[in-house]
Design an enzyme around this catalytic site. Sequence first.
Site, PDB file in Angstrom:
ATOM      1  N   TYR A  67     -18.623 -29.809 -34.174  1.00 17.03           N
ATOM      2  CA  TYR A  67     -19.579 -28.981 -33.455  1.00 17.03           C
ATOM      3  C   TYR A  67     -19.466 -27.508 -33.896  1.00 17.03           C
ATOM      4  O   TYR A  67     -19.490 -27.210 -35.077  1.00 17.03           O
ATOM      5  CB  TYR A  67     -19.422 -29.151 -31.948  1.00 17.03           C
ATOM      6  CG  TYR A  67     -19.906 -30.502 -31.448  1.00 17.03           C
ATOM      7  CD1 TYR A  67     -21.266 -30.763 -31.296  1.00 17.03           C
ATOM      8  CD2 TYR A  67     -19.006 -31.525 -31.149  1.00 17.03           C
ATOM      9  CE1 TYR A  67     -21.722 -31.998 -30.848  1.00 17.03           C
ATOM     10  CE2 TYR A  67     -19.454 -32.765 -30.699  1.00 17.03           C
ATOM     11  CZ  TYR A  67     -20.813 -32.992 -30.550  1.00 17.03           C
ATOM     12  OH  TYR A  67     -21.257 -34.219 -30.121  1.00 17.03           O
ATOM     13  N   SER A  68     -19.319 -26.585 -32.945  1.00 16.95           N
ATOM     14  CA  SER A  68     -19.420 -25.158 -33.284  1.00 16.95           C
ATOM     15  C   SER A  68     -18.224 -24.600 -34.041  1.00 16.95           C
ATOM     16  O   SER A  68     -18.288 -23.444 -34.485  1.00 16.95           O
ATOM     17  CB  SER A  68     -19.652 -24.329 -32.017  1.00 16.95           C
ATOM     18  OG  SER A  68     -20.994 -24.463 -31.593  1.00 16.95           O
ATOM     19  N   ALA A  69     -17.176 -25.370 -34.224  1.00 17.31           N
ATOM     20  CA  ALA A  69     -16.133 -24.908 -35.139  1.00 17.31           C
ATOM     21  C   ALA A  69     -16.710 -24.748 -36.547  1.00 17.31           C
ATOM     22  O   ALA A  69     -16.134 -24.047 -37.387  1.00 17.31           O
ATOM     23  CB  ALA A  69     -14.951 -25.878 -35.145  1.00 17.31           C
ATOM     24  N   LYS A  71     -19.190 -22.955 -37.199  1.00 16.64           N
ATOM     25  CA  LYS A  71     -19.615 -21.558 -37.340  1.00 16.64           C
ATOM     26  C   LYS A  71     -18.602 -20.726 -38.115  1.00 16.64           C
ATOM     27  O   LYS A  71     -18.971 -19.793 -38.838  1.00 16.64           O
ATOM     28  CB  LYS A  71     -19.872 -20.948 -35.966  1.00 16.64           C
ATOM     29  CG  LYS A  71     -21.105 -21.492 -35.250  1.00 16.64           C
ATOM     30  CD  LYS A  71     -21.321 -20.794 -33.923  1.00 16.64           C
ATOM     31  CE  LYS A  71     -22.635 -21.201 -33.255  1.00 16.64           C
ATOM     32  NZ  LYS A  71     -22.610 -22.558 -32.693  1.00 16.64           N
ATOM     33  N   TYR A 157     -24.466 -16.187 -26.508  1.00 16.44           N
ATOM     34  CA  TYR A 157     -24.072 -17.192 -27.483  1.00 16.44           C
ATOM     35  C   TYR A 157     -25.296 -17.930 -28.024  1.00 16.44           C
ATOM     36  O   TYR A 157     -25.982 -18.648 -27.300  1.00 16.44           O
ATOM     37  CB  TYR A 157     -23.102 -18.167 -26.831  1.00 16.44           C
ATOM     38  CG  TYR A 157     -22.500 -19.172 -27.777  1.00 16.44           C
ATOM     39  CD1 TYR A 157     -21.890 -18.765 -28.957  1.00 16.44           C
ATOM     40  CD2 TYR A 157     -22.518 -20.533 -27.473  1.00 16.44           C
ATOM     41  CE1 TYR A 157     -21.329 -19.685 -29.819  1.00 16.44           C
ATOM     42  CE2 TYR A 157     -21.944 -21.461 -28.321  1.00 16.44           C
ATOM     43  CZ  TYR A 157     -21.352 -21.028 -29.499  1.00 16.44           C
ATOM     44  OH  TYR A 157     -20.791 -21.941 -30.351  1.00 16.44           O
TER      45      TYR A 157
END
Length: 390
Positions: A67-69, A71, A157
């Site tokens: 997921y957002s890791a 980014k 966010y």
Amino acid sequence: MTTISGEVAPGFEPVREAFAANFEQHGDIGAAVCVYWHGRPVVDLWGGVADPETDRPWTRDTLQLVYSATKGATATAAHMLVERGMLDLDAPAATYWPEFAANGKAEIPVRWLLSHQAGLVALDKPLPLAEALAWDPMAAALAAQRPQWTPGTAHGYHGRTWGWLVGEVIRRVSGRSPGHFFADEIAGPLGLDFFIGLPASERERVSRMAYRPPAVDLTTVPEASLPEDVREQVAAWRDPNSLSNRAFAVTDPAAIDFDSPEVQAAELPSSNGIGTARALARMYAALIGEVEGVRLLSPETLASAISERASGKDEVLLSPSRFGTGYMLPTEDNPMTGPNAFGHTGRGGSLAFADPEHGVAFGYAMNHIISGSVDVRAAALAEAVRKSVG
């Protein structure tokens, strides 16, 4: 008892203990953790089940969507372009992406895209998922979109839109999609098992997600019974028109099946990176020092990248958050291993970060998505690392 495989260097036994406790006490089903210390691996562990439906075991080479890791990987690509003199973070994004100037956005600097200050967290009209996965329609929609607040006056966010915003700048500057740039310039030189846009040949190695809903659905609890510090957030969750909901509903349908082959094969640089904890730790290690002769950013570029750019109440999360230029910075809820660390969390538990003060780089990936504040798995591992390095 879950079998834990892998290696731990002397002195880092507390990390193995915390990793085992995550299975026995904190709900892990399949997971991996890796730690680099001063450029060399000192923890590389994995265990559990990669697919709860078939009991396929988690192996050394199991891939996990984080997921957002993701980014953190995409931000690293952008900063490499900065270091090469190809991208000026303080120049208007429209310098590189002319269509982006529409609807009063001509002066928004690239840096605000990375630090969640641009106000482009949602779309007035969500796009069909197939169009979002195709890239160009979503980039065009964001270029035409009006901001939700005056850019630069607040931060919130950009959970979904961040990937297309930053990714389109990377594409315009480098001539390559963000996934291809990452593969060529970061994964290739470092030998990382990590993909933004999964090749079909790797599909069979990917773990399957398992979900655990909160024990109590707070949106069903009468307001008077809620603690005061969560009432604003719960009210936002109840309101389909709130930024807290709209930020994660930029596609139609809003819910995205991240286990599907179509979603995993697409490039979603905010949220569909797939790889190993080992790859995440190795990438962050190469941000703060050399790893087998490879360093991704100079100390000067890194120092600028991790300097605080936005902090305080988040307009989407409605709780405190802190950002550098693309990287999350430590907070009370996510202290990592110290105040100088930087990295990124992912939905439901994954975490990757580096701490230049302690010479630590860390990656944790898992397939059991746990919602809410009850999830202590990544924090327990980070605390064990902190104790191990003193």
